[in-house]
Design a protein around this motif. Structure first.
Motif, short mmCIF file in Angstrom:
data_model
loop_
_atom_site.label_atom_id
_atom_site.label_comp_id
_atom_site.label_asym_id
_atom_site.label_seq_id
_atom_site.Cartn_x
_atom_site.Cartn_y
_atom_site.Cartn_z
N CYS A 1 0.84 -1.19 0.00
CA CYS A 1 0.00 0.00 0.00
C CYS A 1 0.88 1.25 0.00
O CYS A 1 1.75 1.41 0.85
CB CYS A 1 -0.91 0.01 1.22
SG CYS A 1 -1.94 1.49 1.23
N CYS B 1 0.29 4.83 4.85
CA CYS B 1 1.33 3.79 4.76
C CYS B 1 2.64 4.38 4.28
O CYS B 1 3.72 4.00 4.75
CB CYS B 1 0.87 2.68 3.81
SG CYS B 1 -0.46 1.70 4.53
N CYS C 1 -4.26 2.97 -0.52
CA CYS C 1 -5.15 2.77 0.62
C CYS C 1 -6.02 1.52 0.49
O CYS C 1 -6.96 1.48 -0.30
CB CYS C 1 -6.03 3.96 0.91
SG CYS C 1 -6.75 3.76 2.56
N CYS D 1 -5.41 1.68 7.31
CA CYS D 1 -4.50 2.77 7.72
C CYS D 1 -4.06 2.64 9.18
O CYS D 1 -2.96 3.04 9.54
CB CYS D 1 -5.14 4.12 7.53
SG CYS D 1 -5.79 4.40 5.89
S1 FES Z 1 -2.96 4.28 3.34
FE1 FES Z 1 -2.40 2.21 3.42
S2 FES Z 1 -4.11 1.33 4.27
FE2 FES Z 1 -4.71 3.35 4.10
#
Ligand code: FES
Length: 176
Positions: A98, A103, A139, A143
């Motif tokens: 991600c 992340c 995402c 998160c």
């Molecule tokens: S930014 Fe990676 S899970 Fe939301």
């Protein structure tokens, strides 16, 4: 009372979740709902799905087809027609890093770089021996446990570069 009502609504929403419990389907639900399940929003929805999953697999295409009440063949046709969409990668194993903001700030960029180096491939590619495909997503709805990586469909949280490398070594990547 209000809190109770909220709880009930939340429970209902949970019940409607994809049977796998994968939160990424929830993001997809929200996008479809926001577009009022309009069939002409298909491309936008596919786009969102790819961001959430890293690639489009049949299960996801089927979910969208059902949501928009479109034949799977149509959804599949659109997904394969446009080069911006990638279908399920061909590797025996798959790894999706991600790169969403939460992340990324927690170091998923380094995790990705370590994986690319170890497997000698770039994101979006599959190793020569077909053992692993490496993908990225924006995402995946996890998160809270950033940085998140999905190994063979299973979401792992707070992943360090070392842990990610260990994981793919078990698949026989970069051992030789
Ligand atoms: S930014 Fe990676 S899970 Fe939301």
């Amino acid at each position: 009372m209000v809190a109770n009502a909220e709880k009930v609504t939340q429970k209902k929403a949970e019940q409607k979740q994809h049977p796998s419990g994968d939160k990424r389907f929830k993001a997809l639900d929200i996008t479809m709902k926001r577009n009022q399940y309009r069939q002409d929003a298909l491309i936008e929805i596919l786009h969102k799905a790819q961001e959430a999953f890293g690639y489009l697999e049949e299960d996801v295409l089927l979910y969208i087809a059902r949501g928009l009440k479109l034949p799977l063949s149509r959804v599949y046709g659109v997904a394969t027609f446009y080069h911006l969409f990638s279908l399920k990668p061909s590797g025996a194993h798959s790894c999706v890093v991600c790169l969403g903001t939460a992340c990324y700030v927690k170091g998923s960029g380094e995790v990705l770089a370590a994986l690319e180096k170890k497997a000698c491939i770039h994101q979006g590619e599959t190793t020569e021996d077909g053992q692993m495909s490496l993908m990225t997503a924006r995402c995946i709805g996890a998160c809270g446990i950033a940085p998140a990586v999905v190994f063979d469909g299973e979401v792992a949280g707070k992943v360090t570069a070392e842990q990610a490398l260990e994981r793919i070594e078990k698949w026989g990547i970069g051992n030789g």
